[in-house]
Scaffold this motif. Sequence first.
Motif, PDB file in Angstrom:
ATOM      1  N   TYR A   2       0.840  -1.198   0.000  1.00 52.52           N
ATOM      2  CA  TYR A   2       0.000   0.000   0.000  1.00 52.52           C
ATOM      3  C   TYR A   2       0.875   1.247   0.000  1.00 52.52           C
ATOM      4  N   SER A   3       0.351   2.317  -0.577  1.00 54.60           N
ATOM      5  CA  SER A   3       1.083   3.586  -0.561  1.00 54.60           C
ATOM      6  C   SER A   3       0.990   4.201   0.834  1.00 54.60           C
ATOM      7  N   GLN A   5      -0.107   7.103   1.567  1.00 52.92           N
ATOM      8  CA  GLN A   5      -1.411   7.752   1.693  1.00 52.92           C
ATOM      9  C   GLN A   5      -2.495   6.736   2.047  1.00 52.92           C
ATOM     10  N   GLN A   6      -2.459   5.558   1.402  1.00 56.11           N
ATOM     11  CA  GLN A   6      -3.453   4.517   1.703  1.00 56.11           C
ATOM     12  C   GLN A   6      -3.329   4.052   3.150  1.00 56.11           C
ATOM     13  N   VAL A   7      -2.110   3.838   3.601  1.00 50.68           N
ATOM     14  CA  VAL A   7      -1.906   3.395   4.986  1.00 50.68           C
ATOM     15  C   VAL A   7      -2.388   4.470   5.954  1.00 50.68           C
ATOM     16  N   LEU A   9      -4.761   6.630   5.487  1.00 54.22           N
ATOM     17  CA  LEU A   9      -6.231   6.578   5.506  1.00 54.22           C
ATOM     18  C   LEU A   9      -6.737   5.364   6.278  1.00 54.22           C
ATOM     19  N   MET A  10      -6.041   4.235   6.143  1.00 53.95           N
ATOM     20  CA  MET A  10      -6.453   3.020   6.860  1.00 53.95           C
ATOM     21  C   MET A  10      -6.334   3.218   8.373  1.00 53.95           C
ATOM     22  N   VAL A  61      -7.993  -4.099   3.281  1.00 51.23           N
ATOM     23  CA  VAL A  61      -8.192  -2.773   3.865  1.00 51.23           C
ATOM     24  C   VAL A  61      -9.394  -2.781   4.800  1.00 51.23           C
ATOM     25  N   VAL A  65      -9.325  -1.981   8.820  1.00 48.04           N
ATOM     26  CA  VAL A  65     -10.056  -0.853   9.410  1.00 48.04           C
ATOM     27  C   VAL A  65     -11.047  -1.356  10.467  1.00 48.04           C
TER      28      VAL A  65
END
Length: 182
Positions: A2-3, A5-7, A9-10, A61, A65
Motif C-alpha cells: 500500500y502507498s 497515503q493509503q496506509v 487513511l487506513m 483494507v 479498518v
Amino acid sequence: GYSVQQVGLMIMGIPVAMGVVAPVAGSLSDRWGSRWICLAGLLVTGLGCLALGTMGPETGVFGFVLRCIPFGLGMGLFQAPNNSAIMGQAPRDQLGVVSGLLNYSRVIGQTSGLPLVGALLTAFVAMQVRLESRTDLAGVDADVLTGAVNQTFQVLALVMLVVAGLAVWALLEDRKRSREAS
C-alpha cells in the motif's frame, strides 16, 4: 504493497473512532462517574488489540479498518473520563500544574511506548528468523512479520487485561471504603 497515503487513511479509523466516542464518554462520566467508563474503555481497547492480533497477509483494507475501530473506540472511552477524573481530583489552585503533568505523562507514555512496542515486535521477528544487526524489517517475509505483529498485539491485550484488573480492584476498594464510612 500500500502507498503511504493509503496506509494513512487506513489508520485513520483509530482517531476517527476516538473522536466520535470521546465526547459521549465525557458526558457519561460526568453523569455516572469515570471509573466504570474507564474500565469499559480498557476492556474495549483490549478487545481491539485482540482483533488486531488476528491479521494475516490476506487481511484487506476493510478487515484492517474493522480491527482498528474497536481500538479507537476503547481509547476514546478511556481518555476523556480518565482526564476528567484526574483533573477533578486536583485542587483549583493547582489545575494548571496538574494539567501540565497530565500532558507530560501522556507524552512520556507515547514516546516510551512506541519504542517498547517496536522492540517487542523486533524480538518476535527475531525469534522466528535470524536477523543481522540493523536489518530492515520491510524485507522480512510477510508471514513472519504478520505473526510478529499478531503476537505484539496479543501481548498488548494482556497488558490491557492487567490494567483492567487493577481498575476492577480500585472499584472494589472504593466500594469497601464507602461501606466502612457509612
